[in-house]
Scaffold this motif. Sequence first.
Motif, short mmCIF file in Angstrom:
data_model
loop_
_atom_site.label_atom_id
_atom_site.label_comp_id
_atom_site.label_asym_id
_atom_site.label_seq_id
_atom_site.Cartn_x
_atom_site.Cartn_y
_atom_site.Cartn_z
N MET A 33 67.73 36.12 -1.11
CA MET A 33 66.29 36.17 -1.34
C MET A 33 65.95 37.21 -2.40
N LYS A 35 62.79 36.87 -3.87
CA LYS A 35 61.33 36.72 -4.02
C LYS A 35 60.67 38.10 -4.01
N TYR A 39 62.28 42.03 -3.57
CA TYR A 39 61.86 43.06 -2.61
C TYR A 39 61.62 44.39 -3.35
N MET A 79 61.36 28.48 -2.27
CA MET A 79 61.36 28.52 -0.81
C MET A 79 60.11 27.91 -0.19
N LYS A 125 62.39 21.53 5.41
CA LYS A 125 62.10 22.69 6.28
C LYS A 125 61.56 22.20 7.61
N ARG A 132 55.00 28.60 10.92
CA ARG A 132 54.52 29.00 9.60
C ARG A 132 54.67 27.76 8.72
N HIS A 161 63.48 28.67 10.17
CA HIS A 161 63.37 30.13 10.04
C HIS A 161 63.09 30.74 11.41
N ASN A 195 68.31 34.43 8.54
CA ASN A 195 67.89 35.54 7.67
C ASN A 195 68.80 36.74 7.99
N SER A 196 68.46 37.93 7.51
CA SER A 196 69.34 39.08 7.74
C SER A 196 69.60 39.31 9.22
N ARG A 211 70.61 33.01 4.60
CA ARG A 211 69.54 33.40 3.66
C ARG A 211 69.20 34.89 3.80
N PRO A 212 70.09 35.77 3.40
CA PRO A 212 69.80 37.19 3.55
C PRO A 212 68.76 37.68 2.54
N GLY A 213 67.91 38.56 2.99
CA GLY A 213 66.99 39.27 2.10
C GLY A 213 67.21 40.75 2.29
N LEU A 214 66.53 41.32 3.26
CA LEU A 214 66.51 42.77 3.43
C LEU A 214 67.89 43.42 3.43
N TYR A 345 60.45 46.46 4.54
CA TYR A 345 60.04 45.34 3.68
C TYR A 345 58.78 45.73 2.90
C1 LIG Z 1 62.39 31.45 4.68
C2 LIG Z 1 62.99 32.79 4.57
N1 LIG Z 1 64.32 32.91 4.67
C3 LIG Z 1 64.93 34.12 4.58
C4 LIG Z 1 64.21 35.27 4.40
C5 LIG Z 1 64.93 36.59 4.33
O1 LIG Z 1 64.58 37.39 5.43
P1 LIG Z 1 65.17 38.85 5.58
O2 LIG Z 1 64.64 39.64 4.45
O3 LIG Z 1 64.65 39.31 6.89
O4 LIG Z 1 66.65 38.69 5.53
C6 LIG Z 1 62.82 35.20 4.29
C7 LIG Z 1 62.05 36.42 4.10
O5 LIG Z 1 60.90 36.59 4.31
C8 LIG Z 1 62.19 33.92 4.39
O6 LIG Z 1 60.87 33.79 4.30
#
Ligand SMILES: Cc1ncc(COP(=O)(O)O)c(C=O)c1O
Length: 361
Positions: A33, A35, A39, A79, A125, A132, A161, A195-196, A211-214, A345
């Motif tokens: 991620m 977006k 971050y 996304m 999705k 959401r 998600h 996600n994370s 789908r890692p972000g943080l 975040y």
């Molecule tokens: C659809 C989706 N996937 C993955 C993530 C990543 O989440 P995280 O940052 O908690 O890993 C997000 C973050 O908001 C998200 O909206």
Amino acid sequence: MSRQVIAKVSQQALLHNVEVVRALAKDSKILAMVKANAYGHGLVQVAKALSTVDALGVASIEEALHIRQAGVKTDIVLMEGIFNADELTLVQTHRFILVVHHFSQIQALQAYEKPLLQKFKVWLKVNTGMNRLGFSPAEFQDAYSMLKRLPQVEFIGSMTHFAKADEKDNESTLRQYQQFYALLSEKEGLRCLANSAGILAWPQSHADWVRPGLMLYGASPFPNSTGRDLNLKPAMSLHSTVIAIREVNAGEQVGYGGMWESFGHCSKIAIIAMGYGDGYPWHAKNGTPVLVNQQRVGTVGRISMDMLAVDVSSLNDVKVGDPVVLWGDDLPIEEVARHAGTIPYELFCRFTERVTVEMTN
Ligand SMILES: Cc1ncc(COP(=O)(O)O)c(C=O)c1O
């Protein structure tokens, strides 16, 4: 020298964190991620630095174009899909991958009449409890069949998600997971859930893609731990300098509203060039940790627009120009977030254009 407020981003830390994801989710591909300006870490520079991931996730076509036009060749996933049908031409030109979460997006694909450069690659999705985005379980079969029938679509797979993956004892993540797999039984395509927090706490959810972000940025998605506790490296450190020092007599107050008072003795206060006009949280309480000359001190009084104050009475030799770290390697952002009543975040995403975000090795 001009006002120096710098967020330094370590490419080496980012790549280390990707490897942590790889080690945890060995059989999964990584949709990283990026977006919201990665971050806050700088969209283009992070997209380029994350050379080892399999795809990048953004929230809008503007973010996607920004990366592509900077020369990044990695697959890019929108996304939230398209916001209107006009975007589909750009999706074609730049080979963006779409998440489809609503029937209007399927209709836009159906109505696309220009010659195809390649089929639209699509993730479906599914809403399994986050409420959401995504098709409800009742709508899923229709959406799936419609997409599978469209000759202009290459169906990649389905994603959902998690709402509470950061709550390690909360079984609702398992219920979301089970519902997703029940809906998809006998259905074609890849699966993507975690996600994370899912990657770290729910290994059964790793599936084909994660789908890692943080965690890529080195912070913890859990309320009571830091990135370091999870073997992650903080990718960002936020720097500024001391711009004034003053002695405050016993009984005198500091800052707007006099929210902090030097009780019973004289205090030495350092003023730092960092305020809510840079993105530092106004809500940070007295005592929010800050490093001055690598030593831990606490904020005093309210955060101003351009400055904050810290009590440096315990430090020797503090002077104007000394280095300050607001968060980073030796000061976890999670701790600062807790003092400010927010989450890492949000701190990452708050920077204003006054902050220079620069990549280091
Ligand atoms: C659809 C989706 N996937 C993955 C993530 C990543 O989440 P995280 O940052 O908690 O890993 C997000 C973050 O908001 C998200 O909206």
